[in-house]
Design a protein around this motif. Structure first.
Motif, PDB file in Angstrom:
ATOM      1  N   HIS A 120      -0.182  -7.434 -20.478  1.00  0.00           N
ATOM      2  CA  HIS A 120      -1.113  -7.426 -21.617  1.00  0.00           C
ATOM      3  C   HIS A 120      -2.562  -7.534 -21.130  1.00  0.00           C
ATOM      4  O   HIS A 120      -3.451  -6.882 -21.671  1.00  0.00           O
ATOM      5  N   THR A 121      -2.802  -8.358 -20.115  1.00  0.00           N
ATOM      6  CA  THR A 121      -4.188  -8.575 -19.685  1.00  0.00           C
ATOM      7  C   THR A 121      -4.681  -7.511 -18.716  1.00  0.00           C
ATOM      8  O   THR A 121      -5.863  -7.188 -18.700  1.00  0.00           O
ATOM      9  N   ARG A 122      -3.781  -6.981 -17.901  1.00  0.00           N
ATOM     10  CA  ARG A 122      -4.231  -6.019 -16.873  1.00  0.00           C
ATOM     11  C   ARG A 122      -3.781  -4.589 -17.152  1.00  0.00           C
ATOM     12  O   ARG A 122      -4.105  -3.682 -16.383  1.00  0.00           O
ATOM     13  N   GLY A 123      -2.994  -4.390 -18.191  1.00  0.00           N
ATOM     14  CA  GLY A 123      -2.640  -3.032 -18.607  1.00  0.00           C
ATOM     15  C   GLY A 123      -1.572  -2.384 -17.750  1.00  0.00           C
ATOM     16  O   GLY A 123      -0.979  -3.006 -16.870  1.00  0.00           O
ATOM     17  N   ASN A 124      -1.310  -1.111 -18.042  1.00  0.00           N
ATOM     18  CA  ASN A 124      -0.283  -0.365 -17.304  1.00  0.00           C
ATOM     19  C   ASN A 124      -0.673  -0.195 -15.839  1.00  0.00           C
ATOM     20  O   ASN A 124      -1.839  -0.252 -15.486  1.00  0.00           O
ATOM     21  N   GLU A 125       0.367   0.044 -15.050  1.00  0.00           N
ATOM     22  CA  GLU A 125       0.154   0.134 -13.601  1.00  0.00           C
ATOM     23  C   GLU A 125      -0.444   1.486 -13.204  1.00  0.00           C
ATOM     24  O   GLU A 125       0.061   2.530 -13.601  1.00  0.00           O
ATOM     25  N   ILE A 126      -1.509   1.413 -12.417  1.00  0.00           N
ATOM     26  CA  ILE A 126      -2.151   2.622 -11.895  1.00  0.00           C
ATOM     27  C   ILE A 126      -2.336   2.437 -10.389  1.00  0.00           C
ATOM     28  O   ILE A 126      -2.855   1.405  -9.951  1.00  0.00           O
ATOM     29  N   SER A 127      -1.940   3.426  -9.625  1.00  0.00           N
ATOM     30  CA  SER A 127      -2.157   3.355  -8.178  1.00  0.00           C
ATOM     31  C   SER A 127      -3.522   3.942  -7.842  1.00  0.00           C
ATOM     32  O   SER A 127      -3.926   4.956  -8.421  1.00  0.00           O
ATOM     33  N   ILE A 128      -4.183   3.293  -6.931  1.00  0.00           N
ATOM     34  CA  ILE A 128      -5.491   3.781  -6.499  1.00  0.00           C
ATOM     35  C   ILE A 128      -5.264   4.889  -5.450  1.00  0.00           C
ATOM     36  O   ILE A 128      -4.410   4.728  -4.571  1.00  0.00           O
ATOM     37  N   PRO A 129      -5.978   6.003  -5.546  1.00  0.00           N
ATOM     38  CA  PRO A 129      -5.727   7.113  -4.619  1.00  0.00           C
ATOM     39  C   PRO A 129      -5.767   6.672  -3.160  1.00  0.00           C
ATOM     40  O   PRO A 129      -6.640   5.900  -2.752  1.00  0.00           O
ATOM     41  N   SER A 130      -4.825   7.210  -2.377  1.00  0.00           N
ATOM     42  CA  SER A 130      -4.689   6.742  -0.998  1.00  0.00           C
ATOM     43  C   SER A 130      -5.929   7.059  -0.156  1.00  0.00           C
ATOM     44  O   SER A 130      -6.253   6.310   0.773  1.00  0.00           O
ATOM     45  N   ASP A 131      -6.652   8.150  -0.487  1.00  0.00           N
ATOM     46  CA  ASP A 131      -7.838   8.438   0.336  1.00  0.00           C
ATOM     47  C   ASP A 131      -8.908   7.364   0.139  1.00  0.00           C
ATOM     48  O   ASP A 131      -9.589   6.967   1.088  1.00  0.00           O
ATOM     49  N   LEU A 132      -9.017   6.823  -1.099  1.00  0.00           N
ATOM     50  CA  LEU A 132      -9.982   5.725  -1.317  1.00  0.00           C
ATOM     51  C   LEU A 132      -9.571   4.490  -0.527  1.00  0.00           C
ATOM     52  O   LEU A 132     -10.394   3.797   0.072  1.00  0.00           O
ATOM     53  N   ILE A 133      -8.250   4.210  -0.540  1.00  0.00           N
ATOM     54  CA  ILE A 133      -7.743   3.021   0.170  1.00  0.00           C
ATOM     55  C   ILE A 133      -7.980   3.161   1.675  1.00  0.00           C
ATOM     56  O   ILE A 133      -8.470   2.233   2.334  1.00  0.00           O
ATOM     57  N   LEU A 134      -7.654   4.331   2.197  1.00  0.00           N
ATOM     58  CA  LEU A 134      -7.815   4.541   3.648  1.00  0.00           C
ATOM     59  C   LEU A 134      -9.285   4.480   4.055  1.00  0.00           C
ATOM     60  O   LEU A 134      -9.627   3.883   5.083  1.00  0.00           O
ATOM     61  N   ASN A 135     -10.154   5.055   3.217  1.00  0.00           N
ATOM     62  CA  ASN A 135     -11.590   4.988   3.531  1.00  0.00           C
ATOM     63  C   ASN A 135     -12.075   3.554   3.540  1.00  0.00           C
ATOM     64  O   ASN A 135     -12.857   3.143   4.393  1.00  0.00           O
ATOM     65  N   GLU A 136     -11.604   2.778   2.544  1.00  0.00           N
ATOM     66  CA  GLU A 136     -12.039   1.383   2.482  1.00  0.00           C
ATOM     67  C   GLU A 136     -11.517   0.602   3.696  1.00  0.00           C
ATOM     68  O   GLU A 136     -12.229  -0.200   4.298  1.00  0.00           O
ATOM     69  N   ALA A 137     -10.268   0.894   4.074  1.00  0.00           N
ATOM     70  CA  ALA A 137      -9.686   0.211   5.238  1.00  0.00           C
ATOM     71  C   ALA A 137     -10.476   0.552   6.510  1.00  0.00           C
ATOM     72  O   ALA A 137     -10.795  -0.333   7.312  1.00  0.00           O
ATOM     73  N   LYS A 138     -10.831   1.827   6.659  1.00  0.00           N
ATOM     74  CA  LYS A 138     -11.595   2.232   7.865  1.00  0.00           C
ATOM     75  C   LYS A 138     -12.968   1.568   7.871  1.00  0.00           C
ATOM     76  O   LYS A 138     -13.452   1.119   8.905  1.00  0.00           O
ATOM     77  N   ARG A 139     -13.581   1.527   6.693  1.00  0.00           N
ATOM     78  CA  ARG A 139     -14.915   0.908   6.609  1.00  0.00           C
ATOM     79  C   ARG A 139     -14.837  -0.570   7.018  1.00  0.00           C
ATOM     80  O   ARG A 139     -15.669  -1.076   7.766  1.00  0.00           O
ATOM     81  N   LEU A 140     -13.797  -1.246   6.523  1.00  0.00           N
ATOM     82  CA  LEU A 140     -13.634  -2.662   6.866  1.00  0.00           C
ATOM     83  C   LEU A 140     -13.451  -2.836   8.376  1.00  0.00           C
ATOM     84  O   LEU A 140     -14.082  -3.699   9.003  1.00  0.00           O
TER      85      LEU A 140
END
Ligand code: SF4
Length: 439
Positions: free
Chosen positions: A161-181
């Protein structure tokens, strides 16, 4: 001169990450800097949790406390899950709150702080809602949201109810963020999601379809990244493909949080968890056979409606068999917008568990877990673990870090070796505290 932000974060790692996003947005776009003193803040934010009733009840007394001590022109904002669930009721109940921002609206923080007496709690599925300015509390360790929301609708849980339906974040965004970190010095990444291993089930728009196991594998290819953790996986989605990758990929830390909730298959069915006691034990057995040092944590609810003594004994049975390394246990608390709450509101419903019985069960569970931990901790003596050194107490010449399987270990050292990953032998056990020495 920068304005001061004070933020109080309650609840889970998702909320911690949301707070990091909020801080980054306000630092970058609105020239705020953090303070740990609410009296000097220009903006006081409470990032709330609504999983249990108690912290939600405390919210209004906390708003009252902050209202008394805040600077005259300082604003108060309420964010997170309780904000999503109570919305403008918070504004109606407290005149001192300037705005309410839901858990799925965090990216709008730099807009809402300029408004007064508004509540933004709608749930949208726009990719831009999870693109933020970046901030991490620690360079060594970084968190990345890989999915938001939950489709499961467990009968006790308010999160869908508070966070809504499940949505996956695109893998290219995740990988870019991981590389940046990693480029900025991060050694360990924690992947976050309500059902992290259900990743890939639904994207908001057309994106490359990959599942959680494939995502883990792709992230592990990033050069310079040493460790990957994830939370929380759902026991239902722990298939063999995932377990094999988990066991064989040396970058994935051998620690898992595996929320049991109840050891009784009948109660699990009533909770709509989607697995049985046997499935849970089978998954544990499979993982332990491949990873003997695997550390397993869990959540357990006692006193769920209709829980009998036999059901509780099933929970104790799973505790004995799995011997969890960490346990978060609670008495069932009825939450609005959940199926179980609607049963409890029916005056003809006979399944409520007496409060004293629930308290007794909780005490038995905690006591037994404590004893198990003591027995198992004793076996750690002389074991060698690879430890990421995370902090150094200069005064006491004490390093602190976590093993691959998430044990907190302290080591006396004249040198500050923070950031290194070194082999450590456990040489002394003092209750729950583990002391180690370099080898
Ligand atoms: S899986 Fe169940 S307990 Fe976990 S967030 Fe979803 S509904 Fe809540």
């Amino acid at each position: 001169m920068s304005k001061k932000l004070y933020i109080q974060t309650l609840g889970c790692a998702m909320n911690e990450r949301d707070s990091e996003h909020i801080i980054a947005e306000l630092e970058e776009k609105e020239n705020y800097s953090l303070t740990d003193n609410p009296k000097e803040a220009d903006l006081i934010l409470i990032n709330t949790c609504s999983v249990r009733e108690k912290p939600e009840k405390k919210l209004f007394s906390e708003i009252g406390q902050y209202s008394k001590i805040k600077k005259q022109d300082a604003k108060i904002g309420i964010c997170g899950c309780t904000a999503s669930h109570l919305g403008d009721k918070i504004l109606k109940r407290s005149k001192n709150v300037n705005f309410v921002l839901g858990a799925r609206n965090v990216s709008k923080i730099s807009q809402i702080i300029h408004k007064d007496r508004v509540a933004w709690v709608d749930i949208d599925y726009d990719d831009s809602s999870y693109v933020f300015s970046q901030k991490q509390n620690s360079n060594l360790k970084g968190m990345i949201n890989i999915s938001i929301g939950c489709d499961k609708k467990c009968t006790y849980c308010i999160v869908p109810h508070t966070r809504g339906n499940e949505i996956s974040i695109p893998s290219d965004l995740i990988l870019n963020e991981a590389k940046r970190l990693v480029d900025n010095g991060t050694k360990e990444i924690l992947l976050l999601g309500q059902n992290v291993n259900n990743y890939g089930r639904r994207f908001s728009t057309e994106h490359k379809k990959i599942n959680f196991t494939q995502l883990l594998h792709e992230i592990s290819q990033i050069e310079g990244l040493e460790r990957i953790r994830f939370t929380s996986p759902h026991p239902l989605h722990m298939d063999d493909e995932f377990i094999t990758e988990f066991a064989t990929n040396r970058k994935i830390c051998k620690a898992i949080h595996m929320p049991l909730q109840s050891g009784s298959t009948a109660i699990l069915q009533k909770m709509k968890r989607g697995y049985s006691k046997e499935w849970f034990l089978n998954r544990v057995e499979k993982m332990r056979s491949l990873m003997p040092n695997l550390s397993i944590g869990t959540d357990i609810i006692v006193g769920f409606p209709t829980e009998s003594e036999a059901d509780f004994l099933d929970t104790l049975d799973v505790l004995e068999k799995v011997r969890f390394d960490t346990l978060y246990s609670f008495i069932y608390s009825s939450r609005p917008h959940t199926e179980a709450a609607s049963w409890c509101e029916d005056e003809n419903f006979k399944g409520l568990v007496d409060e004293e019985i629930a308290k007794e069960r909780l005490a038995i569970l905690k006591d037994r877990h404590k004893a198990i931990l003591q027995e198992d901790n004793a076996k750690l003596l002389h074991q060698i673990h690879s430890v990421l050194l995370e902090s150094y107490d200069e005064e006491n010449k004490l390093l602190e870090g976590r093993s691959d399987n998430n044990k907190l270990i302290r080591i006396h050292s004249l040198d500050n070796l923070v950031g290194k990953i070194l082999p450590v032998r456990i040489c002394k056990i003092n209750g729950a505290q583990l002391m180690g020495e370099f080898i």
